[in-house]
Design an enzyme around this catalytic site. Structure first.
Site, short mmCIF file in Angstrom:
data_model
loop_
_atom_site.label_atom_id
_atom_site.label_comp_id
_atom_site.label_asym_id
_atom_site.label_seq_id
_atom_site.Cartn_x
_atom_site.Cartn_y
_atom_site.Cartn_z
N LYS A 1 0.86 -1.19 0.00
CA LYS A 1 0.00 0.00 0.00
C LYS A 1 0.89 1.23 0.00
CE LYS A 1 -4.45 0.94 0.20
NZ LYS A 1 -5.54 0.11 -0.38
P1 NAD Z 1 -12.92 7.65 -3.00
O1 NAD Z 1 -11.94 8.68 -2.64
O2 NAD Z 1 -13.34 7.51 -4.43
O3 NAD Z 1 -14.26 7.78 -2.12
C1 NAD Z 1 -14.24 7.90 -0.73
C2 NAD Z 1 -15.65 8.31 -0.27
O4 NAD Z 1 -15.69 8.35 1.16
C3 NAD Z 1 -16.07 9.70 -0.76
O5 NAD Z 1 -17.45 9.70 -1.11
C4 NAD Z 1 -15.85 10.57 0.47
O6 NAD Z 1 -16.67 11.74 0.45
C5 NAD Z 1 -16.26 9.58 1.55
N1 NAD Z 1 -15.76 9.96 2.87
C6 NAD Z 1 -14.52 10.34 3.23
N2 NAD Z 1 -14.47 10.66 4.53
C7 NAD Z 1 -15.73 10.48 5.01
C8 NAD Z 1 -16.34 10.67 6.26
N3 NAD Z 1 -15.64 11.10 7.32
N4 NAD Z 1 -17.68 10.38 6.38
C9 NAD Z 1 -18.39 9.92 5.32
N5 NAD Z 1 -17.86 9.73 4.10
C10 NAD Z 1 -16.56 10.02 3.95
O7 NAD Z 1 -12.29 6.27 -2.47
P2 NAD Z 1 -12.63 4.78 -2.94
O8 NAD Z 1 -11.61 4.39 -3.94
O9 NAD Z 1 -14.07 4.68 -3.25
O10 NAD Z 1 -12.28 3.98 -1.60
C11 NAD Z 1 -13.23 3.86 -0.54
C12 NAD Z 1 -12.79 2.74 0.38
O11 NAD Z 1 -12.73 1.52 -0.36
C13 NAD Z 1 -11.41 2.90 1.02
O12 NAD Z 1 -11.42 2.33 2.30
C14 NAD Z 1 -10.52 2.11 0.09
O13 NAD Z 1 -9.33 1.67 0.73
C15 NAD Z 1 -11.43 0.94 -0.24
N6 NAD Z 1 -11.11 0.23 -1.47
C16 NAD Z 1 -11.02 0.89 -2.66
C17 NAD Z 1 -10.77 0.14 -3.82
C18 NAD Z 1 -10.75 0.79 -5.18
O14 NAD Z 1 -10.69 0.03 -6.19
N7 NAD Z 1 -10.81 2.09 -5.31
C19 NAD Z 1 -10.55 -1.24 -3.74
C20 NAD Z 1 -10.66 -1.86 -2.52
C21 NAD Z 1 -10.94 -1.12 -1.38
#
Ligand code: NAD
Length: 433
Positions: free
Chosen positions: A125
Site C-alpha cells: 500500500k
Molecule cells: P474515494 O476517494 O473515491 O471515495 C471515498 C468516499 O468516502 C467519498 O465519497 C468521500 O466523500 C467519503 N468519505 C470520506 N471521509 C468520510 C467521512 N468522514 N464520512 C463519510 N464519508 C466520507 O475512495 P474509494 O476508492 O471509493 O475507496 C473507498 C474505500 O474503499 C477505502 O477504504 C478504500 O481503501 C477501499 N477500497 C477501494 C478500492 C478501489 O478500487 N478504489 C478497492 C478496494 C478497497
C-alpha cells in the site's frame, strides 16, 4: 484467544455532519483480526513475526511548489508487506490522515486479500499525507510525479504495482505511468486502474463495486432476500460506494440512504444513484439533490434497511455507533471499516458481515486482469472481464463461506485464516520461512 482492542469512542449521539472514525487505528484493527486468526491457526511465534511485519517500508519526502510560490513538503509512503505469492500489489491514497501505521495496516490487508481471491500477488500500500480538496492548479500532478521519482526503485511490473485508492483515480495512475516511463521506457504494467486509452482494463473502474454486488448476490438467498425487495444504505459515495450503489439499483434494489464526507441523505422511495453521481460530478452537493432529506450520520446508520455498505474510510463503524445499525447484512467496501468491538456488537445482533478482504477484492482482481492484458499487449472486452471477475469472486465467496460454516466462525475469521494460510504455505515452499 486475543483480547479485544479497547474501543475508546464515546457512546454519545454524533451531531457532526460527517462520520467520526473510532479512535482505534487501522493498524490496531488489522492486528486484532490477524491475531485472532493466527491464534486459531496455531501459528508459531517466528512465523507470526514474519507475517505480522512488513518486508519493506519506504518513507520519502514529497516537496511541491504551491500556487503561492512556497515549497510544501509532504510525506509519502510505500509499504511492501509480503511478496511470497507474487509482485507486491496495492493502492495509493492521498489523505491528510495518511501515516506509516495506516499504510502498514493496509499493506498487510492486501496480502491476505490477494491470497483469499487467489491471485498471484503479494500485498502493498502507499500514500501521501496531502489533502486533495485543498490542492490547487497542478499540485496533485506534482505530488504524484515527485512521489514516483522517490519510490521508483522499489516499483516495477514484476516487483510492485500501484493502483488507485482514496482520492486517487485513473488520471493519477496515468501520471504515475508517465513518470515511471521517463526512467524505464514505456511500461503500462507498472500501474493498474489506468485510463482505457493508456492500457487500462474495461471494467476496472466499476470492479470493486461490482464485486460487492456479487457478494450480495451470494449472501442474499441465505437471508431470503432478492434484489427487488432489498433496501440498502451506502456510507461513502466515491468510486467504490457509487458503483456498488448504481449496480445494486440496476438489479432492482432501493438505495434509501447515502453519505459522503459532506453529510448524509435519505429518501425512503429510493435515491436515483446514477443521477446523483452526475449531480456530484457537475459540482452539486449531496444535500441539494432532488427530493432527499438531509440526515445525520447516526440517523443514516439507524435506517431500517437490509444491507449496509460502508465504502469510505477505516474505523467508521465503532463501539459508539454499531448498536444503531439495523441492517441484516454488512458488506465491507472500505478497508477495515469495523472495529473489533463493533464486530462483537454486530455479531451479538446476528448481523452477517462479508469482510473487506473478500468483499472489496473485485478491484484487485480486475487489476490483476489489467496487468495480464498489459503483459500480453492484448485487450479483453468488458464482458470477458466481468465474467472472469464473477467466476473468481463467487469461488472465493463460497470457499470462505464453507470454511465459516464448517468451523462455525464468522466469515471474517474464515477469510483471514484462508489468506494467512495460503501466504504461509507459499512462503514455506519457497524456503522464505
Ligand atoms: P474515494 O476517494 O473515491 O471515495 C471515498 C468516499 O468516502 C467519498 O465519497 C468521500 O466523500 C467519503 N468519505 C470520506 N471521509 C468520510 C467521512 N468522514 N464520512 C463519510 N464519508 C466520507 O475512495 P474509494 O476508492 O471509493 O475507496 C473507498 C474505500 O474503499 C477505502 O477504504 C478504500 O481503501 C477501499 N477500497 C477501494 C478500492 C478501489 O478500487 N478504489 C478497492 C478496494 C478497497
Amino acid at each position: 484467544m486475543a483480547t479485544t482492542q479497547p474501543d475508546r469512542s464515546p457512546r454519545v449521539a454524533n451531531r457532526e455532519q460527517r462520520f467520526q472514525p473510532a479512535e482505534v487505528s487501522n493498524y490496531e484493527i488489522v492486528s486484532h483480526y490477524f491475531t485472532t486468526a493466527a491464534d486459531r491457526l496455531g501459528l508459531q511465534d517466528d512465523v507470526r513475526a514474519v507475517m505480522s511485519s512488513s518486508y519493506r517500508e519506504v518513507q520519502v519526502q514529497v516537496p511541491v511548489r504551491q500556487a503561492d510560490g512556497r515549497i510544501h513538503v509532504y510525506s509519502g509512503y510505500r509499504v511492501q508487506h509480503n511478496g511470497a505469492r507474487g509482485p507486491y500489489k496495492g493502492g495509493v491514497r492521498y489523505h491528510p490522515d495518511v501515516d506509516l501505521d495506516e499504510i502498514r495496516a493496509l499493506a498487510q490487508l492486501m496480502s491476505w486479500k490477494t491470497a483469499v481471491v487467489n491471485i498471484p500477488f503479494g500485498g502493498a500500500k502507499g500514500g501521501v499525507n496531502c489533502d486533495p480538496s485543498q490542492l490547487q492548479g497542478d499540485e496533485v500532478q506534482q505530488i504524484t510525479r515527485s512521489f514516483i521519482d522517490k519510490i521508483e526503485k522499489v516499483l516495477g511490473p514484476t516487483r510492485d504495482i500501484p493502483a488507485p485508492d482514496v482520492n486517487t483515480n485513473a488520471q493519477v495512475m496515468a501520471w504515475m505511468m508517465d513518470e515511471y516511463g521517463k526512467l524505464h521506457g514505456h511500461t503500462p504494467a507498472i500501474v493498474t486502474g489506468k485510463p482505457i486509452s493508456l492500457g487500462g482494463s474495461y471494467g476496472r473502474e466499476a470492479a470493486t463495486g461490482r464485486g460487492i454486488v456479487l457478494c450480495f448476490r451470494e449472501a442474499a438467498p441465505h437471508l431470503g432476500l432478492t434484489p427487488p425487495d432489498t433496501r440498502a444504505v451506502v456510507l461513502g459515495f466515491g468510486n467504490v460506494g457509487s458503483w456498488a450503489a448504481c449496480i445494486l439499483q440496476d438489479l432492482g434494489a432501493k438505495i434509501i440512504g447515502i453519505s459522503d464526507v459532506s453529510g448524509a441523505i435519505h429518501h425512503e422511495a429510493g435515491i436515483d444513484c446514477h443521477a446523483l453521481r452526475e449531480h456530484l460530478r457537475h459540482g452539486g452537493r449531496l444535500d441539494d439533490f432532488d427530493d432527499v432529506e438531509p440526515i445525520s450520520p447516526d440517523e443514516l446508520l439507524a435506517l431500517d434497511c437490509d444491507v449496509l455498505i460502508p465504502a469510505a474510510l477505516g474505523g467508521m463503524i465503532h463501539a459508539g455507533n454499531a448498536d444503531l445499525i439495523r441492517a441484516r447484512l454488512i458488506i465491507e467496501g472500505a478497508n477495515s471499516p469495523t472495529t473489533p468491538r463493533a464486530d462483537e456488537i454486530l455479531s451479538e445482533k446476528d448481523i452477517e458481515i462479508v469482510p473487506d478482504v473478500l468483499a472489496n477484492a473485485g478491484g484487485v482482481i480486475v487489476s490483476y486482469y489489467e496487468w495480464v492484458q498489459n503483459l500480453q499487449h492484448f485487450t479483453w472486452d468488458e464482458r470477458e472481464v466481468n465474467d472472469r471477475l464473477g467466476t473468481r469472486m463467487r469461488k472465493a465467496y463460497r470457499e470462505v463461506r464453507s470454511r465459516s460454516t464448517k468451523d462455525d466462525v464468522p466469515m471474517r475469521v474464515a477469510a483471514f485464516e484462508l489468506g494467512i494460510e495460503r501466504v504461509v504455505d507459499v512462503a514455506r515452499t519457497r524456503g522464505y520461512i
